[in-house]
Design a protein around this motif. Structure first.
Motif, PDB file in Angstrom:
ATOM      1  N   TYR A  57       4.239  15.150   0.781  1.00 43.83           N
ATOM      2  CA  TYR A  57       3.994  13.703   0.786  1.00 43.83           C
ATOM      3  C   TYR A  57       4.302  13.105   2.174  1.00 43.83           C
ATOM      4  CZ  TYR A  57       4.191   8.754  -0.225  1.00 43.83           C
ATOM      5  OH  TYR A  57       3.973   7.399  -0.167  1.00 43.83           O
TER       6      TYR A  57
ATOM      7  N   GLU B  75       1.451  10.761  -9.247  1.00 47.50           N
ATOM      8  CA  GLU B  75       0.557  10.789 -10.416  1.00 47.50           C
ATOM      9  C   GLU B  75      -0.388  11.990 -10.286  1.00 47.50           C
ATOM     10  OE1 GLU B  75      -1.868   7.235 -10.976  1.00 47.50           O
ATOM     11  OE2 GLU B  75      -1.454   7.399 -13.130  1.00 47.50           O
ATOM     12  N   SER B  76      -0.872  12.226  -9.073  1.00 45.92           N
ATOM     13  CA  SER B  76      -1.781  13.368  -8.867  1.00 45.92           C
ATOM     14  C   SER B  76      -1.062  14.695  -9.096  1.00 45.92           C
ATOM     15  CB  SER B  76      -2.384  13.321  -7.454  1.00 45.92           C
ATOM     16  OG  SER B  76      -1.460  13.856  -6.511  1.00 45.92           O
TER      17      SER B  76
ATOM     18  N   ILE C 126       3.744   7.474 -14.356  1.00 47.23           N
ATOM     19  CA  ILE C 126       4.287   6.377 -13.547  1.00 47.23           C
ATOM     20  C   ILE C 126       4.906   5.361 -14.502  1.00 47.23           C
ATOM     21  CG2 ILE C 126       3.765   4.636 -11.804  1.00 47.23           C
ATOM     22  CD1 ILE C 126       3.385   7.641 -10.961  1.00 47.23           C
TER      23      ILE C 126
ATOM     24  N   LYS D  59       3.186   6.261  -5.649  1.00 47.14           N
ATOM     25  CA  LYS D  59       2.881   6.432  -7.085  1.00 47.14           C
ATOM     26  C   LYS D  59       1.617   7.273  -7.265  1.00 47.14           C
ATOM     27  CE  LYS D  59       5.201   2.156  -8.402  1.00 47.14           C
ATOM     28  NZ  LYS D  59       5.037   0.758  -8.803  1.00 47.14           N
ATOM     29  N   ASN D  60       0.620   7.037  -6.423  1.00 46.52           N
ATOM     30  CA  ASN D  60      -0.630   7.808  -6.551  1.00 46.52           C
ATOM     31  C   ASN D  60      -0.391   9.284  -6.290  1.00 46.52           C
ATOM     32  OD1 ASN D  60      -1.968   5.467  -7.101  1.00 46.52           O
ATOM     33  ND2 ASN D  60      -2.741   5.168  -5.001  1.00 46.52           N
ATOM     34  N   TYR D  61       0.419   9.576  -5.273  1.00 45.75           N
ATOM     35  CA  TYR D  61       0.673  10.984  -4.954  1.00 45.75           C
ATOM     36  C   TYR D  61       1.327  11.681  -6.151  1.00 45.75           C
ATOM     37  CZ  TYR D  61       2.727  15.219  -3.141  1.00 45.75           C
ATOM     38  OH  TYR D  61       3.080  16.541  -2.983  1.00 45.75           O
TER      39      TYR D  61
ATOM     40  N   GLU E  88       0.837  -1.221   0.000  1.00 43.74           N
ATOM     41  CA  GLU E  88       0.000   0.000   0.000  1.00 43.74           C
ATOM     42  C   GLU E  88       0.865   1.262   0.000  1.00 43.74           C
ATOM     43  OE1 GLU E  88      -3.810  -1.955   2.403  1.00 43.74           O
ATOM     44  OE2 GLU E  88      -2.312  -0.796   3.500  1.00 43.74           O
TER      45      GLU E  88
ATOM     46  N   ASP F 221       2.176   1.909  -3.450  1.00 46.08           N
ATOM     47  CA  ASP F 221       1.102   2.473  -4.280  1.00 46.08           C
ATOM     48  C   ASP F 221       0.820   3.927  -3.921  1.00 46.08           C
ATOM     49  OD1 ASP F 221       0.788   0.142  -5.649  1.00 46.08           O
ATOM     50  OD2 ASP F 221      -0.915  -0.588  -4.462  1.00 46.08           O
ATOM     51  N   SER F 222       0.891   4.247  -2.624  1.00 47.15           N
ATOM     52  CA  SER F 222       0.556   5.620  -2.221  1.00 47.15           C
ATOM     53  C   SER F 222       1.565   6.613  -2.800  1.00 47.15           C
ATOM     54  CB  SER F 222       0.459   5.744  -0.694  1.00 47.15           C
ATOM     55  OG  SER F 222       1.643   6.274  -0.144  1.00 47.15           O
TER      56      SER F 222
END
Ligand code: SER
Length: 366
Positions: free
Chosen positions: A112, A15-16, A21, A11-13, A5, A8-9
């Motif tokens: 982050y 990406e936002s 990615i 990469k998500n941050y 997790e 993933d967090s």
């Protein structure tokens, strides 16, 4: 959060924040005579940084498999004896190729860690390059100024060329850097000695977690520095260390990245982790080296008698020696750990699943 997790967090941050990615490059390098293995997330972007390849998309992020066992960055002898160095590790990175620079990189890193992951700012210290007469470079006041937006002055520490000027190898892209260090000692320990006095002092509980490099130069073969045609951000965060911080552990090996492997070593050897130092070191060495050797084989580097293959052979034999001496394993042993290891990591790195049989066969034969 579990390790998966947390990855993933990250990469998500990013990406936002408009980053593409991208997948990890292979850990084994075949087309760069200056490196045998990927030792940093930026290796695969070297041509972009030097201006000979298209930089689009200019914002990227990934989790890169790295191996630090040769050349300029070599941690092999520390591995197993402490709780936070590894041969193979994952490096979370974000890049800007001529897009944002120091301010953007510092602001995002801080947001982050503090706003998304909720690390306590009181536990974070940052370093800035103090300058170097020999290189004719002044202190990085610019980075210090941006950090001052986020942290009090006594959390900003000057660092020398060894710690705060990052270089890939003897030649290639380089530049001043700012590291973020995390103090994860107990409140009593923090009250006795301020964290800032322990930054870069080999304290196992005050460790670097993220390096933000401001790539501005190319080191040429004659040792001189030539400015790059664009400013580049190269960041690298030690994934295993971040997971340890977020899971509230004092050792990387106590996180859910390593514990399943250590439990399996324990089950197969009949020895317990956490009772005697020799056994603990051996288990850490084996858990670490299993990952390094598996990823190398999956990426096409088999153990052999020369160059990169010899490095892999040495790592595997170091693990076998510890298993033989301290865990009483007189038969092939490492390959038996693969089902658990690949079960944990195969989701994020499908090459392990695809090469499972080859990895097992090579390990057993060795
Ligand atoms: N290149 C830097 C490092 O490896 C930051 O990614 O530490």
């Amino acid at each position: 959060m579990t390790a998966n997790e947390i990855r993933d967090s990250f990469k998500n941050y990013f990406e936002s924040k408009g980053h593409a990615i991208v997948p990890s490059a292979p850990m084994v390098i075949k087309d760069d005579p200056t490196l045998m293995f990927t030792n940093a997330g930026m290796n695969q972007w070297k041509d972009i940084i030097l201006g000979t390849r298209d930089p689009e998309p200019r914002r990227r992020a990934d989790s890169q498999k790295c191996l630090r066992v040769s050349g300029k960055h070599n941690d092999l002898e520390e591995v197993g004896h402490d709780t936070y160095h590894h041969t193979m590790f994952e490096m979370l990175g974000n890049w800007s190729f001529g897009d944002y620079f120091k301010e953007g990189a510092i602001d995002m890193a801080w947001e982050y860690l503090v706003d998304v992951l909720k690390l306590d700012p009181k536990d974070l210290y940052v370093t800035v390059f103090e300058g170097s007469e020999e290189e004719n470079l002044v202190r990085d006041d610019e980075a210090a100024g941006y950090w001052a937006k986020h942290v009090p002055a006594d959390h900003i520490i000057n660092g020398n060329k060894h710690d705060n000027f990052w270089e890939m190898g003897d030649t290639g892209p380089c530049g001043p850097c700012s590291e973020i260090h995390l103090d994860s000692r107990t409140p009593e320990e923090k009250a006795k000695v301020p964290g800032r006095e322990l930054v870069n002092k080999d304290d196992p509980q005050v460790i670097e977690i993220w390096n933000i490099v401001f790539m501005q130069f190319n080191r040429k073969a004659d040792g001189s520095l030539e400015p790059l045609s664009m400013n580049v951000i190269d960041t690298g965060m030690g994934f295993e260390r971040l997971v340890r911080a977020l899971q509230g552990k004092h050792s990387n090996y106590d996180t859910d990245i390593f514990q399943p492997i250590i439990k399996e070593i324990s089950r197969l050897s009949g020895k317990e982790y956490g009772k005697t130092e020799d056994v603990d070191v051996a288990m850490r060495v084996i858990a670490d080296h299993l990952r390094a050797v598996s990823f190398s084989i999956a990426d096409g580097q088999l153990p052999s008698n020369a160059k990169a293959g010899y490095v892999i052979r040495r790592i595997l034999r170091r693990a076998v020696r510890y298993a033989y001496t301290f865990l009483n394993q007189k038969e092939a042993f490492m390959y038996k750990l693969l089902p658990v290891f690949i079960g944990e990591m195969g989701g994020a790195y499908p090459e392990l699943v695809a090469q499972r049989e080859l990895i097992g066969r090579v390990m057993k034969e060795e």
